[in-house]
Enzyme design. Structure first.
Site, PDB file in Angstrom:
ATOM      1  N   ASP A 181      44.990  67.281  28.046  1.00  0.00           N
ATOM      2  CA  ASP A 181      44.067  68.330  28.464  1.00  0.00           C
ATOM      3  C   ASP A 181      42.983  67.534  29.172  1.00  0.00           C
ATOM      4  O   ASP A 181      42.181  66.864  28.518  1.00  0.00           O
ATOM      5  CB  ASP A 181      43.494  69.072  27.262  1.00  0.00           C
ATOM      6  CG  ASP A 181      42.563  70.180  27.706  1.00  0.00           C
ATOM      7  OD1 ASP A 181      41.751  69.953  28.623  1.00  0.00           O
ATOM      8  OD2 ASP A 181      42.640  71.284  27.140  1.00  0.00           O
ATOM      9  N   HIS A 182      42.976  67.569  30.488  1.00  0.00           N
ATOM     10  CA  HIS A 182      42.134  66.576  31.175  1.00  0.00           C
ATOM     11  C   HIS A 182      40.651  66.800  30.898  1.00  0.00           C
ATOM     12  O   HIS A 182      39.851  65.908  31.100  1.00  0.00           O
ATOM     13  CB  HIS A 182      42.464  66.505  32.665  1.00  0.00           C
ATOM     14  CG  HIS A 182      41.869  67.599  33.491  1.00  0.00           C
ATOM     15  ND1 HIS A 182      42.386  68.864  33.528  1.00  0.00           N
ATOM     16  CD2 HIS A 182      40.791  67.619  34.299  1.00  0.00           C
ATOM     17  CE1 HIS A 182      41.652  69.616  34.334  1.00  0.00           C
ATOM     18  NE2 HIS A 182      40.670  68.882  34.818  1.00  0.00           N
ATOM     19  N   HIS A 244      41.285  74.177  28.167  1.00  0.00           N
ATOM     20  CA  HIS A 244      39.976  73.557  28.419  1.00  0.00           C
ATOM     21  C   HIS A 244      38.825  74.263  27.699  1.00  0.00           C
ATOM     22  O   HIS A 244      37.969  73.616  27.094  1.00  0.00           O
ATOM     23  CB  HIS A 244      39.663  73.543  29.915  1.00  0.00           C
ATOM     24  CG  HIS A 244      40.772  73.004  30.775  1.00  0.00           C
ATOM     25  ND1 HIS A 244      41.579  71.973  30.383  1.00  0.00           N
ATOM     26  CD2 HIS A 244      41.195  73.364  32.014  1.00  0.00           C
ATOM     27  CE1 HIS A 244      42.457  71.721  31.355  1.00  0.00           C
ATOM     28  NE2 HIS A 244      42.237  72.547  32.343  1.00  0.00           N
TER      29      HIS A 244
HETATM   30  C1  BG6 Z   1      43.346  72.783  35.788  1.00  0.00           C
HETATM   31  C2  BG6 Z   1      43.693  74.180  36.195  1.00  0.00           C
HETATM   32  O1  BG6 Z   1      43.819  72.533  34.492  1.00  0.00           O
HETATM   33  O2  BG6 Z   1      41.943  72.602  35.819  1.00  0.00           O
HETATM   34  C3  BG6 Z   1      43.113  74.489  37.561  1.00  0.00           C
HETATM   35  O3  BG6 Z   1      45.098  74.357  36.210  1.00  0.00           O
HETATM   36  C4  BG6 Z   1      41.657  74.159  37.630  1.00  0.00           C
HETATM   37  O4  BG6 Z   1      43.349  75.854  37.886  1.00  0.00           O
HETATM   38  C5  BG6 Z   1      41.368  72.760  37.100  1.00  0.00           C
HETATM   39  O5  BG6 Z   1      41.248  74.260  38.978  1.00  0.00           O
HETATM   40  C6  BG6 Z   1      39.875  72.492  36.984  1.00  0.00           C
HETATM   41  O6  BG6 Z   1      39.653  71.165  36.672  1.00  0.00           O
HETATM   42  P1  BG6 Z   1      38.347  70.396  37.114  1.00  0.00           P
HETATM   43  O7  BG6 Z   1      38.428  69.065  36.472  1.00  0.00           O
HETATM   44  O8  BG6 Z   1      38.370  70.330  38.605  1.00  0.00           O
HETATM   45  O9  BG6 Z   1      37.193  71.234  36.638  1.00  0.00           O
END
Ligand code: BG6
Length: 494
Positions: A181-182, A244
């Site tokens: 989950d980044h 997230h």
């Molecule tokens: C991803 C989603 O997990 O997270 C995307 O699939 C989203 O839809 C993205 O745009 C947002 O990540 P960050 O790090 O750019 O806020």
């Protein structure tokens, strides 16, 4: 410290994730000496490609997306020569046997002791079969460790996630599986634990007695881009909230863990997710949740299409691109404290912020007769700006006793640059070291789906359609009403 010697296998090596995130992350780790002396990277995808072509792709990706630029000749070659490419049909076990023979050679010639990290930048439908083929093709027979790194979406609902998990678990043990989950790789999300548990003035106040509400906003300016086919099935609920948003909420709400090890931390996190009130009826879902979808509009003078006009999107789609909810964590610490969460595409800014709004001091009548006292806020800025600030009340200079809110700010990104190091860098490094804290454990995921599924079911069964909002606005008005009903409002996000 550097990661142990290993071979990194990137499945889906010609795809977008590899290009935008994985190659740049590997290069940054390399530049910082974190990959050690002995490592190799094998790119795998169906499409035929020579090593040279593949190395050109890697160069291109790093030039475009990495915070380090490809360096001098020696330094660059020292990195890119570790990359090789093999065209592989993931459905064919014979191909994995060839991969095994190739890997053994690679390990022998580079003196790498059989540690293997498999990064599946692939559609989740393939996770099960690739795991089986890794095993049946003999890829897990080396001495050393074997780790599987996988991306979301992990299932579409609880039953499909459980099936997927079972397929993977027939091959890999839970502590060999690293579910990304980044958001958990983001600096400020990791910082929440430190802010909370290393500061004398937060933990004593971190509960229902002193906190009025918590607001978590994950706003994006982008629309659905070219991901219509995926997104239209997923929507904001599955794309952002299940993972997230709930992960951030969990970091804010968890109890202090007994120790700072991955299992103790994740034990506490899963308790929070299990304590989140589940909205099981249509009435709950209607009153506590707002579902929205962007219509045409404009942002910074640019005309934008509505969601239903986007490519690969059904013109009658009821998929939500905006989600807001009033959630409750039903335990002793948080009973009665609303957690307002919202996320959406085509909002006015790209920003993720967590606002902790404190209750007003009890003697505010002292001041309130003359003027409204503003609550104290602690704001954690997650993305793209990183930092924290407090809003406190102070006297306005002058003779009349005027009070003004002032901000005390720590701007991390002003000091070290935006997003340094990147989430993927941290997570790949952690996976290579077997450090699972910032990956989602199966029980967390399962509990998260159990919050999500009844919401999705109510939307479907009761035909609850999204309220439209103009692209470039803050979502449907209903999202504001959610807070107004409780006497609050969304704090502006920067
Ligand atoms: C991803 C989603 O997990 O997270 C995307 O699939 C989203 O839809 C993205 O745009 C947002 O990540 P960050 O790090 O750019 O806020």
């Amino acid at each position: 410290i550097s990661a142990p010697e290993a071979v990194y296998f990137i499945f889906g090596a010609t795809g977008d994730l590899a290009r935008r995130k994985l190659f740049p992350a590997l290069y940054s780790l390399y530049r910082e000496g974190k990959l050690g002396e002995r490592f190799a990277i094998v790119g795998l995808a169906r499409r035929p490609r020579t090593n040279e072509q593949f190395r050109d792709d890697v160069h291109e990706s790093i030039r475009e997306f990495c915070r380090y630029k490809p360096g001098e000749k020696d330094d660059w070659n020292g990195f890119v020569d570790r990359f090789t490419y093999m065209s592989l049909d993931t459905g064919n076990v014979e191909a994995f046997k060839q991969l095994k023979a190739y890997t053994e050679q690679l390990e022998a010639s580079n003196d790498i002791p059989g540690n293997r990290l498999f990064y599946l930048a692939l559609a989740p439908e393939l996770f099960g079969s690739v795991s089986r083929n890794l095993r049946d093709g003999g890829m897990l027979e080396s001495e050393g460790w074997h780790r599987l790194v996988i991306e979301k979406p992990f299932g579409y609902d609880y039953p499909s996630a459980e099936n997927l998990n079972e397929e993977i678990r027939q091959v890999f043990k839970e502590n060999e599986v690293f579910r990304i989950d980044h958001y958990l790789g983001k600096e400020m999300v990791q910082n929440i634990e430190v802010i909370r548990f290393a500061n004398a003035f937060f933990e004593p106040l971190w509960n229902k007695n002193h906190i009025a509400n918590i607001q978590i906003t994950l706003a994006e300016t982008v629309g659905v881009e070219d991901r219509g086919a995926y997104y239209n099935k997923s929507g904001a609920l599955r794309d952002m909230v299940q993972n997230h948003m709930l992960q951030m909420l969990t970091m804010i709400a968890m109890e202090p863990p007994a120790r700072l090890d991955p299992e103790s931390i994740r034990d506490e996190k899963v308790k929070v997710i299990r304590s989140v009130r589940r909205y099981m009826t249509a009435e709950d879902v209607r009153t506590q949740i707002v579902r929205g979808q962007y219509a045409s509009g404009s942002l910074k003078g640019k005309e934008l299409k509505g969601y239903r006009e986007e490519d690969h999107v059904d013109p009658a789609s009821v998929t939500e691109t905006f989600f807001a909810a009033r959630l409750f964590v039903e335990n002793f610490r948080w009973a009665g404290v609303p957690f307002y969460v919202r996320t959406g595409k085509r909002l006015p800014v790209k920003s993720t912020e967590i606002v902790v709004e404190f209750k007003n001091v009890p003697n505010h009548v002292l001041f309130a007769r003359k003027q409204e006292l503003q609550p104290n806020l602690l704001v954690i800025r997650v993305n793209p700006m990183e930092g924290i600030y407090f809003r406190i009340n102070a006297k306005k200079p002058g003779n009349d006793m005027k009070i003004q809110p002032v901000a005390m700010e720590f701007c991390q990104s002003c000091q070290v640059g935006i997003n340094t190091p990147e989430a993927y860098e941290r997570l790949i490094f952690d996976a290579a070291r077997g450090e699972g804290t910032y990956f989602t454990r199966w029980d967390e995921l399962a509990a998260a789906w159990k919050i999500i599924d009844p919401i999705a079911a109510a939307w479907k069964e009761h035909a609850i359609e999204p309220a439209l909002y103009p692209a470039g606005s803050w979502g449907p008005e209903e999202a504001d009403r959610l807070l107004e009903e409780d006497g609050f409002h969304w704090w502006p996000v920067n």
